[in-house]
Design an enzyme around this catalytic site. Structure first.
Site, PDB file in Angstrom:
ATOM      1  N   HIS A 135       0.793  -1.228   0.000  1.00  0.00           N
ATOM      2  CA  HIS A 135       0.000   0.000   0.000  1.00  0.00           C
ATOM      3  C   HIS A 135       0.832   1.287   0.000  1.00  0.00           C
ATOM      4  O   HIS A 135       0.551   2.225   0.760  1.00  0.00           O
ATOM      5  CB  HIS A 135      -0.963  -0.010   1.190  1.00  0.00           C
ATOM      6  CG  HIS A 135      -2.050  -1.038   1.082  1.00  0.00           C
ATOM      7  ND1 HIS A 135      -2.562  -1.467  -0.130  1.00  0.00           N
ATOM      8  CD2 HIS A 135      -2.748  -1.727   2.046  1.00  0.00           C
ATOM      9  CE1 HIS A 135      -3.526  -2.361   0.093  1.00  0.00           C
ATOM     10  NE2 HIS A 135      -3.644  -2.552   1.388  1.00  0.00           N
ATOM     11  N   HIS A 208      -9.773   2.059   0.181  1.00  0.00           N
ATOM     12  CA  HIS A 208      -9.718   0.926   1.106  1.00  0.00           C
ATOM     13  C   HIS A 208     -10.835   0.997   2.149  1.00  0.00           C
ATOM     14  O   HIS A 208     -10.579   0.812   3.343  1.00  0.00           O
ATOM     15  CB  HIS A 208      -8.341   0.883   1.780  1.00  0.00           C
ATOM     16  CG  HIS A 208      -7.885  -0.486   2.174  1.00  0.00           C
ATOM     17  ND1 HIS A 208      -8.642  -1.322   2.958  1.00  0.00           N
ATOM     18  CD2 HIS A 208      -6.756  -1.161   1.888  1.00  0.00           C
ATOM     19  CE1 HIS A 208      -7.973  -2.450   3.145  1.00  0.00           C
ATOM     20  NE2 HIS A 208      -6.822  -2.380   2.497  1.00  0.00           N
ATOM     21  N   GLU A 345     -11.452  -3.759  -3.135  1.00  0.00           N
ATOM     22  CA  GLU A 345     -10.507  -2.750  -3.610  1.00  0.00           C
ATOM     23  C   GLU A 345     -10.287  -2.940  -5.105  1.00  0.00           C
ATOM     24  O   GLU A 345      -9.640  -3.903  -5.516  1.00  0.00           O
ATOM     25  CB  GLU A 345      -9.183  -2.903  -2.857  1.00  0.00           C
ATOM     26  CG  GLU A 345      -9.317  -2.835  -1.341  1.00  0.00           C
ATOM     27  CD  GLU A 345      -8.208  -3.616  -0.632  1.00  0.00           C
ATOM     28  OE1 GLU A 345      -7.030  -3.286  -0.820  1.00  0.00           O
ATOM     29  OE2 GLU A 345      -8.526  -4.567   0.092  1.00  0.00           O
TER      30      GLU A 345
HETATM   31  C1  GLA Z   1      -5.107  -5.203   2.012  1.00  0.00           C
HETATM   32  C2  GLA Z   1      -4.228  -6.388   1.996  1.00  0.00           C
HETATM   33  C3  GLA Z   1      -4.392  -7.155   3.249  1.00  0.00           C
HETATM   34  C4  GLA Z   1      -4.171  -6.277   4.461  1.00  0.00           C
HETATM   35  C5  GLA Z   1      -5.091  -5.095   4.378  1.00  0.00           C
HETATM   36  C6  GLA Z   1      -4.821  -4.105   5.474  1.00  0.00           C
HETATM   37  O1  GLA Z   1      -6.381  -5.474   1.662  1.00  0.00           O
HETATM   38  O2  GLA Z   1      -4.414  -7.201   0.875  1.00  0.00           O
HETATM   39  O3  GLA Z   1      -3.505  -8.238   3.292  1.00  0.00           O
HETATM   40  O4  GLA Z   1      -2.854  -5.851   4.486  1.00  0.00           O
HETATM   41  O5  GLA Z   1      -4.949  -4.431   3.173  1.00  0.00           O
HETATM   42  O6  GLA Z   1      -4.736  -4.707   6.722  1.00  0.00           O
END
Ligand code: GLA
Length: 381
Positions: A135, A208, A345
């Site tokens: 991210h 997100h 997402e």
């Molecule tokens: C995303 C990732 C997950 C986790 C979340 C945040 O969706 O794919 O593995 O890291 O973000 O906790």
């Protein structure tokens, strides 16, 4: 006398209509309002913008991380609930939390071993998820202050921009990003992303938000019924990096072509679900061309709330809140436990910069990145 009788009838009619609208969603004046949300450590004031549409649906967004703070959506009887996890004020978001409601970038999801090569040059990123980068790195777009454009009070539109400097978190190129949130009268939240760069770079933007259509904090999401418009998904290794395979969902717990409860197969011992601790996987959306396509539809049987996700993006990450463990206390002090929310997402596939078989996530100078995602709310009845 006659006149007053008519007046009373008219009044009763108006009250009746307003009452009906009250039950089915208040008739409201569409627009946007700004209020204070808190202060950064350096004293900078952060705002909260509340978008309202004509049926009374409301969405709160802050310029800290461009985060969606609240979505008040009606159930089948017109009763609203806040359907996203989050906090009451900025301090909550400044504390430890897993990207609640955030705009994620420069590269959403994972890049293996925190590096990639572009035009023969290797770029090193911060490993913030085991050996991988997740991210956007240590300070991704979720933790920066976005600049808001002047708002027009009678439009339910918020335009945010951010300049990510050349070398920020290891990524090449000055990247100029604009995100426009629009709440329509059809209960749709549009997220329109554009970006340009002055050097070749890689880019993957998403939102997100953590949804629970029964209302945030109201239990797990295993009974929600989900349809995902995807015949294939990208299996992962033990560090949640795609193996490069595009695998058919047929005969697997990843087959959501027909609406199925999220929890129906989640604990059934499937190898991929064990690696992800649940669903934490990218689906390859069925699409022809780059237009807006229905990616997923989720229904919560109790409230009758329905969320549809439409997007121009090639993939969607289904994440079932497998890392939520009750340590984060959200709005009103509510405890957010294991699988109390799901994320959808929309994205380019994880690790695309290292996966020649995946759609390219590269952006070159002179090109404009443009993606749209719509979260549309309705009810079953
Ligand atoms: C995303 C990732 C997950 C986790 C979340 C945040 O969706 O794919 O593995 O890291 O973000 O906790």
């Amino acid at each position: 006398m006659r006149r007053s009788k008519h007046f009373l009838c008219a009044l009763a009619l108006v009250l009746g209509i307003t009452g009906a609208l009250g039950a089915a969603g208040r008739k409201a004046t569409p627009g946007i309002e700004r209020s204070k949300f808190g202060k950064m450590a350096d004293g900078q004031t952060i705002d909260l913008y509340t978008l309202t549409n004509s049926s009374g649906m409301r969405v709160g967004i802050t310029n800290y991380g461009g985060r969606v703070v609240s979505i008040l959506a009606p159930d089948w009887q017109g009763r609203t609930a806040d359907v996203v996890l989050g906090f009451d004020d900025l301090d909550g978001y400044l504390g430890d939390n897993p990207y609640f409601g955030a705009l994620v970038g420069r590269y959403a999801n994972r890049i293996a071993k925190a590096k990639f090569t572009l035009d023969g040059v290797e770029y090193k990123l911060a490993p913030n998820d085991g050996p991988n980068t997740l991210h956007g790195g240590l300070k991704g777009f979720d933790k920066v202050v976005w600049t808001e454009q002047e708002i027009a009070k009678d439009h339910s539109v918020l335009e945010l921009s951010y300049l990510s400097k050349d070398g920020e978190e290891g990524y090449p190129g000055n990247l100029s990003v604009k995100v426009v949130y629009t709440l329509t009268d059809k209960n749709e939240l549009w997220i329109d992303y554009t970006a340009t760069t002055d050097k070749p770079t890689v880019l993957n933007l998403t939102n997100h938000s953590y949804f629970n259509l029964a209302g945030e904090g109201k239990g797990d999401i295993l009974q929600h019924e989900m349809m995902v418009n995807a015949d294939r998904f990208t299996p992962i290794d033990a560090s949640l990096i795609p193996t490069g395979e595009l695998r058919s969902v047929e005969g697997t717990p990843f087959d959501f072509c027909k609406p199925t409860a999220i929890g129906a197969r989640i604990n059934g011992g499937d190898e991929q679900l064990k690696l992800g601790r649940g669903y934490d996987h990218n689906f390859v959306l069925n699409r022809t061309g780059h237009g807006l396509t229905l990616a997923a539809r989720v229904t919560e049987p109790g409230s009758g709330r329905v969320l549809e996700v439409l997007t121009t993006q090639p993939g969607i990450q289904l994440y079932t809140g497998n890392f939520l463990d009750g340590t984060v206390r959200g709005k009103g002090g509510k405890v957010y436990n294991y699988r109390f929310a799901f994320c959808l997402e929309t994205q380019h596939f994880p690790d695309s910069p290292n996966q020649p078989g995946f759609p390219s996530a590269e952006l070159k100078p002179g090109q404009t990145y443009h993606e749209i995602t719509i979260y549309k709310f309705s009810t079953t009845r």
